[in-house]
Design a protein around this motif. Sequence first.
Motif, PDB file in Angstrom:
ATOM      1  N   THR A   6       0.826  -1.201   0.000  1.00  0.00           N
ATOM      2  CA  THR A   6       0.000   0.000   0.000  1.00  0.00           C
ATOM      3  C   THR A   6       0.861   1.253   0.000  1.00  0.00           C
ATOM      4  O   THR A   6       2.077   1.194  -0.068  1.00  0.00           O
ATOM      5  CB  THR A   6      -0.918   0.008   1.229  1.00  0.00           C
ATOM      6  N   GLN A   7       0.216   2.419   0.131  1.00  0.00           N
ATOM      7  CA  GLN A   7       0.903   3.688  -0.075  1.00  0.00           C
ATOM      8  C   GLN A   7       1.960   4.000   0.969  1.00  0.00           C
ATOM      9  O   GLN A   7       2.787   4.883   0.774  1.00  0.00           O
ATOM     10  CB  GLN A   7      -0.095   4.847  -0.121  1.00  0.00           C
ATOM     11  N   SER A   8       1.983   3.291   2.086  1.00  0.00           N
ATOM     12  CA  SER A   8       2.979   3.606   3.106  1.00  0.00           C
ATOM     13  C   SER A   8       4.291   2.852   2.894  1.00  0.00           C
ATOM     14  O   SER A   8       5.124   2.790   3.773  1.00  0.00           O
ATOM     15  CB  SER A   8       2.429   3.299   4.505  1.00  0.00           C
ATOM     16  N   ALA A  70     -10.047   2.739   1.093  1.00  0.00           N
ATOM     17  CA  ALA A  70      -9.063   3.645   0.500  1.00  0.00           C
ATOM     18  C   ALA A  70      -7.891   2.897  -0.116  1.00  0.00           C
ATOM     19  O   ALA A  70      -7.220   3.409  -1.009  1.00  0.00           O
ATOM     20  CB  ALA A  70      -8.555   4.627   1.551  1.00  0.00           C
ATOM     21  N   GLN A  71      -7.630   1.660   0.365  1.00  0.00           N
ATOM     22  CA  GLN A  71      -6.487   0.899  -0.134  1.00  0.00           C
ATOM     23  C   GLN A  71      -6.847  -0.030  -1.292  1.00  0.00           C
ATOM     24  O   GLN A  71      -5.938  -0.615  -1.900  1.00  0.00           O
ATOM     25  CB  GLN A  71      -5.889   0.067   1.012  1.00  0.00           C
ATOM     26  N   HIS A 159       0.633   9.873   8.989  1.00  0.00           N
ATOM     27  CA  HIS A 159       1.257   8.708   8.368  1.00  0.00           C
ATOM     28  C   HIS A 159       2.081   7.952   9.422  1.00  0.00           C
ATOM     29  O   HIS A 159       3.279   7.749   9.269  1.00  0.00           O
ATOM     30  CB  HIS A 159       2.140   9.130   7.199  1.00  0.00           C
ATOM     31  N   ARG A 266      -2.767  18.456   2.730  1.00  0.00           N
ATOM     32  CA  ARG A 266      -3.675  17.529   3.426  1.00  0.00           C
ATOM     33  C   ARG A 266      -3.812  17.895   4.900  1.00  0.00           C
ATOM     34  O   ARG A 266      -4.914  17.913   5.455  1.00  0.00           O
ATOM     35  CB  ARG A 266      -3.160  16.101   3.279  1.00  0.00           C
ATOM     36  N   PRO A 312       1.012   6.515  -5.302  1.00  0.00           N
ATOM     37  CA  PRO A 312       0.491   6.155  -3.979  1.00  0.00           C
ATOM     38  C   PRO A 312       0.037   7.356  -3.158  1.00  0.00           C
ATOM     39  O   PRO A 312      -0.978   7.294  -2.474  1.00  0.00           O
ATOM     40  CB  PRO A 312       1.675   5.444  -3.316  1.00  0.00           C
ATOM     41  N   GLU A 313       0.790   8.463  -3.233  1.00  0.00           N
ATOM     42  CA  GLU A 313       0.397   9.651  -2.478  1.00  0.00           C
ATOM     43  C   GLU A 313      -0.887  10.260  -3.034  1.00  0.00           C
ATOM     44  O   GLU A 313      -1.722  10.766  -2.279  1.00  0.00           O
ATOM     45  CB  GLU A 313       1.522  10.685  -2.477  1.00  0.00           C
ATOM     46  N   GLY A 316      -3.748   8.173  -1.776  1.00  0.00           N
ATOM     47  CA  GLY A 316      -4.003   8.489  -0.383  1.00  0.00           C
ATOM     48  C   GLY A 316      -4.697   9.830  -0.209  1.00  0.00           C
ATOM     49  O   GLY A 316      -5.601   9.978   0.617  1.00  0.00           O
ATOM     50  N   SER A 319      -8.412   9.806  -1.327  1.00  0.00           N
ATOM     51  CA  SER A 319      -9.279   8.956  -0.500  1.00  0.00           C
ATOM     52  C   SER A 319      -9.566   9.575   0.856  1.00  0.00           C
ATOM     53  O   SER A 319     -10.455   9.108   1.568  1.00  0.00           O
ATOM     54  CB  SER A 319      -8.640   7.579  -0.315  1.00  0.00           C
ATOM     55  N   THR A 320      -8.825  10.625   1.214  1.00  0.00           N
ATOM     56  CA  THR A 320      -9.012  11.228   2.540  1.00  0.00           C
ATOM     57  C   THR A 320      -9.441  12.692   2.496  1.00  0.00           C
ATOM     58  O   THR A 320      -9.884  13.224   3.507  1.00  0.00           O
ATOM     59  CB  THR A 320      -7.710  11.144   3.359  1.00  0.00           C
TER      60      THR A 320
END
Length: 557
Positions: A6-8, A70-71, A159, A266, A312-313, A316, A319-320
């Motif tokens: 995932t994005q992290s 979101a993932q 994060h 964000r 990925p960012e 993220g 989605s938020t």
Amino acid sequence: MPHVITQSCCSDGSCVFACPVNCIHPSPDEPGFATAEMLFIDPAACVDCGACVTACPVGAIKPDTKLTEAQLPFIELNASFYPKYEGKLPPTSKLAPVPDAPAVDRRPHGPLRVAIVGSGPAAMYAADELLTQRGVRVNVFEKLPTPYGLVRAGVAPDHQNTKGVTRLFDRITQRRGFGFYLNVEVGRDITHAELLEHHHAVLYAVGAPNDKRLDVEGMDLPGTGTATEVVAWYNGHPEFSHLPVDLSHQRAVIIGNGNVALDVARILVTDPDALARTDISDHALAALRDSKVQEVVIVARRGPLHSAFTLPELIGLTSTCEVVLDAADHEQVLRDLEVVSDALTRNKLEILAKLGDGSAVTGPRIRLAYQLTPTRVLGTDKVAGIEFTVTGTDEVRELAAGLVLTSIGYHGKAIGDLPFDDAAGVVPNDEGRVIDPATGKPVRGSYVAGWIKRGPTGFIGTNKSCAAHTVDRLVADYNASRLGEPSAKVGALQELIRTRRPDVVDSAGWRAIDSAEIARGGADRPRDKFIDVADMVAVAAAAPKPSLRQRLLASFS
């Protein structure tokens, strides 16, 4: 049930070496690893063993059945990296071999002693690589009382998974032969030459601390600054805790659209109640609760095809947060989709194509704006807005704003007596060995790793292979007797530092600070950071002191 990154993702490659079927790519030995936005798991080859989950230092890998909404896009994103195999399993291999650390020749008169300046990812990965063997002593020097560089002060507070890599770093600090000299500034409290009197080599991993500045009229007005400064402000960096961040206007503008710009935008529009469950600094949280900002505009000179943020960012972010795009930029996205073939870029554009124009959004939002070149900041005694031209034309546009930040890159800073390439912002080096430009020869005992070596590129984990590469050269030079022997007696370093810097913070002091911050956070927050150096030093000073036997063992290990 394949696993999904995932994005992290931190891209340090630990998962690659743990995977028994070689289904995670690009691997550190493949050309695309250094520039990859993330790593990818091949769903057709994954055998669902979970080894990668255990190995991942930031909790970025999960089974595809346990992803949050979101993932979910990461299922297809991981799969899209790999070709289709027409119903057959892709070729796999045995467990990818972990590269061996270079063997250090043991010498009767003592260990290989290395000073590492800086305590961020490149520094800690270098220490890890060196301490895989006995007969090595590593001392890490950091000017702040707290370690880990941009992992502590640069990763966004929402994060927390990414900050989990510090658990790996903490384990490194507990190894035999490791020493911390925190709250000690090389160049002020001890010189490079003095470090070489106590060590065989000095490895600098100090990053690229300077922001590139936008040279337009008005960039010195109150209300201007850099995104990096704001990141340090909300992360509680002691040098930026009193930064004036004006959130009294309904709009803020960020020039540049890399990942840092997305992070700042964000945080500025996130519900403060959600941020209150993170390690965001108290002063920043209070300011955000009183914020009037309703829109953050992220501006780029070029078009959507050249967006600097990673996929990925972007996933993220969308989605938020409410993210919108003007109609003209939306049309450009559609035109770009007709010509682009690269899968990652195409995925970025497809996400942008689905963004609305903001007409239905009533709350805080982020607006992505393209093809605008800043010409001057408007205002007299403070920022009132910013003027642009449409890139490549004479058309002028203005945006009212009370905060204007730039996020256009980083630049290294010269280090004491070492040579420096100001144009590139790095210390001249050959595979990590510092090179004297006048002679073209290595500067004996001097090495670099991380951004000061290669420039501000890559991600947290990219520094692992970068540091390992430098350590390999350092050890080769030691084994070949190309490094001078330290002239100072073993154990003399502690006495020197405590004479020069009585409030030095050692490993026990850092653990005391760490424990106190976690306790201050209580049940609702991962930690409540100290932002005042004096408070950190006071907590560290109260830490239990090592016994005489422990100090002697540390000195001679």
